[in-house]
Design an enzyme around this catalytic site. Structure first.
Site, PDB file in Angstrom:
ATOM      1  N   LYS A  57       7.873   7.091   0.841  1.00  0.00           N
ATOM      2  CA  LYS A  57       8.119   6.144  -0.249  1.00  0.00           C
ATOM      3  C   LYS A  57       7.505   4.773   0.031  1.00  0.00           C
ATOM      4  O   LYS A  57       7.000   4.125  -0.889  1.00  0.00           O
ATOM      5  CB  LYS A  57       9.609   6.006  -0.517  1.00  0.00           C
ATOM      6  N   THR A  58       7.527   4.340   1.300  1.00  0.00           N
ATOM      7  CA  THR A  58       6.940   3.042   1.621  1.00  0.00           C
ATOM      8  C   THR A  58       5.433   3.062   1.379  1.00  0.00           C
ATOM      9  O   THR A  58       4.859   2.103   0.862  1.00  0.00           O
ATOM     10  CB  THR A  58       7.232   2.661   3.083  1.00  0.00           C
ATOM     11  N   ASP A 240      12.646  -1.007  -4.021  1.00  0.00           N
ATOM     12  CA  ASP A 240      12.880   0.030  -3.022  1.00  0.00           C
ATOM     13  C   ASP A 240      14.377   0.310  -2.929  1.00  0.00           C
ATOM     14  O   ASP A 240      15.201  -0.555  -3.228  1.00  0.00           O
ATOM     15  CB  ASP A 240      12.351  -0.460  -1.667  1.00  0.00           C
ATOM     16  N   GLU A 241      14.745   1.525  -2.516  1.00  0.00           N
ATOM     17  CA  GLU A 241      16.150   1.915  -2.302  1.00  0.00           C
ATOM     18  C   GLU A 241      17.003   1.627  -3.542  1.00  0.00           C
ATOM     19  O   GLU A 241      18.097   1.055  -3.453  1.00  0.00           O
ATOM     20  CB  GLU A 241      16.732   1.186  -1.078  1.00  0.00           C
ATOM     21  N   GLN A 271      20.733   9.873  -0.933  1.00  0.00           N
ATOM     22  CA  GLN A 271      20.966   8.950   0.182  1.00  0.00           C
ATOM     23  C   GLN A 271      21.776   7.729  -0.245  1.00  0.00           C
ATOM     24  O   GLN A 271      21.721   6.682   0.404  1.00  0.00           O
ATOM     25  CB  GLN A 271      19.634   8.506   0.799  1.00  0.00           C
ATOM     26  N   ARG A 626      17.464  12.178   9.791  1.00  0.00           N
ATOM     27  CA  ARG A 626      16.916  11.178  10.728  1.00  0.00           C
ATOM     28  C   ARG A 626      16.123  11.871  11.836  1.00  0.00           C
ATOM     29  O   ARG A 626      15.327  11.239  12.526  1.00  0.00           O
ATOM     30  CB  ARG A 626      18.025  10.360  11.392  1.00  0.00           C
TER      31      ARG A 626
END
Length: 738
Positions: A57-58, A240-241, A271, A626
């Site tokens: 995504k980044t 973002d997020e 998430q 993770r």
């Protein structure tokens, strides 16, 4: 260095006259997969990029920004990119610079709070503030609330300041002012404190975290010309997020996007784990309804984890109902394809101490196999789990770093020095002055401080101004007069010198002239030496003039820094809570404590209902994803809670992991060698509809715990002697055999 939040549209043409040359050079687009490329090139209208864990995504956000600027669709200062951490903002800015150069410096790129602080400083007078307002931290907030409770004669044991601060923060997350709350909760203690709290903050020329966005919303809604200025300014908005946004952040984005409608939100509903601090998962779930004509692009190709880890995570999260839906798969060119696709090790241990020992021994084993300590992390559901793990890590001399523990800026000596700097920055910061008025000791005791505060209150002035006036008018005498006069003179000198000195020079001068350094040296203890080192570290950090061009910029950084911004690159095993681990990744991950009541947490099971359980499951999904190569899940059959041993049932989440993904390992207390368990220790035992067990059978009840069956009556009522609560009558349908 250009301020990345520069409000000016005046940019040097020389710096940006080559931007047209960038347009044909889109070689960086070729590194994207089809879905990522589609998200980058979809520039018009509302867009939701549903980005699973590890799907890049980044990269999509940075490349999309570079694409917009390289195509000439907007000037850099007409783009707003919002992140949730300073670390993410810095990383994104650096990546964009690598793609398109210095033009990235003029993009409005930062956290919600850092962006809104810039807007609020420019328009502070519209909400009754001065532009040099102070941002309070949680400790300051609790002190203000405690002072209000004391003034009102309210018992702070019955109404703890921390609980009131938490309630006020939740009100502000929902954009609820004291006046709005008062209409519904007249006479309520929290409502009264909220009103007085806001008034006191205005007197201090201060804001808390919740105020920053709420005040900007108030300005936008009350001053149409200001709102239109920013609506026209931001042609492209990227977030973002998005799943972590609260009500005020959602309203802010809706207002700013009304002019052009070019809002791109990147997030993952699976998430969303921060409802306890105001995040609203509904913001992402209803995106298509809120923004007409919105497109949704799913990123499902994972570049982080092995296929086994992804399969386990996908199967687990599929048990949630409130989700938009997606399935992760390993990307063709993922580094995970080069790793051995090992099964997840599910390790059953006798108790919490053995669990911690198992984790530490496996870390040492992996380290001997050339895994760096920094590649490994231990993620726990609650901070209380850390003690045993820390003890074992220390006993084996394994270097580790705790994330989620005390931050650098929360250490007493750092808070003290920052308080000095806050008073230098603005006279009205009474809270900061109260903290250090007698640090080091100047013989200005509580009685003297009360004299100054009473005078300040009666004459409507700051505490520092009150001290100076009482000195000038000789309203105090003796030792107090000398001490107050010296301190006022110091602050006057420091404030006068501040514009001419480098920040590190100012810090060094304050540390020496205040007597703080001498105080620590005179202690002559290892602890004092450590505190001196911390102060040196603070001054060294302030020497970065590009990062902190002014004292105000440094203080703003201190106020807005987040916990995960403290993650270092040194070779340490990371020990942190699951909530702190979001956004991070490690080659090896250990997940201890997968037991009912611990994970999912007892509070979610008893108070939160279905939505809370689903959030716990999302937290488990975050935990699993993770891991890049190796994943260990551990549970202990017995754990000491508040000094009492408790037997634990395996977490229900273990039943939601495919058995094909697991390698079951049963560690006995006497022999810690791994071996296959003949029966999966996580297998759930079904409840009995009719209890037909003989007297003496061991049973379990979700509320009362373990017990021994005494007798069964005809209507399936059972008399049970419970280990902790004694004899009780319960229905057999609520018991299970153990």
């Amino acid at each position: 260095m250009n301020d990345i939040f520069d409000l000016s549209d005046d940019l040097t043409p020389k710096t940006y006259d080559n931007i047209s040359a960038l347009r044909p050079q889109f070689t960086w687009l070729e590194t994207l997969n089809a879905e990522q490329k589609q998200a980058v090139k979809t520039t018009d209208g509302p867009l939701l990029v549903l980005s699973g864990a590890g799907t890049g995504k980044t990269r999509v956000l940075t490349t999309r920004l570079a694409y917009i600027l390289s195509c000439g669709l907007a000037n850099a200062w007409n783009c707003l990119v919002v992140t949730f951490t300073n670390k993410a903002a810095k990383e994104m800015k650096m990546r964009v610079q690598e793609l398109i150069g210095a033009v990235a410096n003029s993009v409005w790129l930062g956290t919600f709070h850092s962006v809104c602080v810039k807007i609020l400083r420019r328009h502070a007078e519209l909400v009754g503030l001065k532009s040099n307002f102070t941002i309070l931290d949680e400790d300051d907030q609790k002190r203000v609330v405690k002072q209000i409770l004391e003034a009102e004669g309210i018992d702070d044991k019955k109404y703890p300041p921390a609980a009131i601060v938490e309630k006020i923060s939740r009100f502000k997350d929902k954009n609820l002012t004291p006046e709005q709350i008062a209409r519904d909760f007249k006479g309520n203690v929290t409502t009264m404190v909220y009103q007085k709290y806001q008034a006191r903050l205005k007197e201090l020329n201060a804001v808390d975290f919740g105020d920053i966005i709420m005040y900007v919303l108030q300005i936008f809604l009350s001053h149409d010309e200001v709102l239109k200025e920013y609506q026209k300014k931001f042609k492209y908005i990227m977030v973002d997020e998005y799943q972590d946004t609260n009500v005020t952040q959602y309203l802010l984005l809706r207002l700013l996007a009304q002019e052009y409608g070019n809002l791109c939100c990147v997030g993952d509903d699976d998430q969303s784990i921060y409802s306890w601090r105001g995040a609203e998962i509904e913001n992402i779930l209803r995106f298509e309804k809120d923004f007409e004509g919105a497109k949704v692009i799913r990123l499902e190709r994972n570049y982080r984890s092995t296929s086994t880890i992804l399969k386990a995570a996908s199967n687990l999260i599929a048990h949630n109902d409130d989700r938009l839906g997606k399935t992760l798969k390993v990307a063709e060119n993922s580094p995970a394809n080069l790793c051995e696709d090992e099964r997840i090790k599910l390790i059953s241990t006798y108790n919490g101490e053995e669990e911690a020992l198992t984790v530490v021994r496996e870390i040492e084993n992996l380290h001997r196999r050339n895994f760096e300590y920094r590649q490994m992390a231990i993620l726990v559901r609650t901070a209380a789990q850390m003690r045993l793990l820390e003890e074992k890590l220390m006993s084996e001399a394994i270097p580790y770093q705790v994330i989620g523990g005390p931050k650098f800026y929360e250490r007493a000596e750092i808070r003290d020095m920052v308080a000095y700097l806050r008073v230098i920055a603005q006279n009205e910061d009474d809270l900061a002055l109260e903290r250090i008025i007698n640090k080091p000791s100047r013989k200005i005791g509580a009685t003297s401080v009360k004299k100054f505060k009473d005078y300040a209150s009666a004459h409507h002035m700051s505490l520092l101004s009150a001290m100076q006036e009482m000195v000038d008018l000789q309203l105090i005498s003796g030792q107090l007069l000398n001490a107050a006069s010296a301190l006022c003179t110091h602050f006057k000198d420091w404030q006068g010198a501040a514009p001419e000195l480098k920040l590190s020079e100012l810090a060094d001068r304050v540390m020496e002239e205040s007597g703080y350094i001498e105080m620590l040296k005179s202690e002559n203890t290892p602890e004092a030496d450590g505190r001196l080192d911390n102060l040196k570290e603070l001054a060294g950090m302030m020497s970065d003039e590009d990062e902190y061009p002014t004292l105000e910029a440094f203080l703003e950084h201190v106020s807005l820094v987040t916990d995960t911004d403290n993650v270092t690159s040194s070779n340490n095993v990371m020990l942190m809570t699951l909530h702190s681990a979001k956004g991070l990744e490690f080659d090896v991950v250990f997940l201890p404590g997968w037991e009912e009541g611990l994970f999912p947490h007892e509070r979610a099971l008893s108070e939160g209902g279905t939505s809370a359980l689903q959030e716990e499951r999302r937290l488990a999904y975050v935990a699993i994803t993770r891991a890049k190569q190796k994943l260990y899940i551990l549970l202990a059959h017995a754990r000491k809670i508040f000094g009492q041993w408790e037997n634990n049932e395996p977490s229900r989440f273990l039943n939601e992991l495919p058995s094909s993904c697991l390698e079951i390992i049963n560690n006995s207390y006497q022999n810690t060698s791994y071996r296959e368990s003949p029966q999966p220790s996580y297998q759930k035992r079904s409840y009995q509809t009719k209890m037909q067990n003989p007297k003496g059978t061991r049973v379990y009840h979700q509320t009362f715990g373990y017990g021994t069956l005494l007798r069964v009556e005809a209507d399936n009522k059972c008399e049970v002697y419970f280990d902790k609560t004694g004899k009780k009558m319960v229905y057999g349908s609520y018991l299970r055999r153990v």
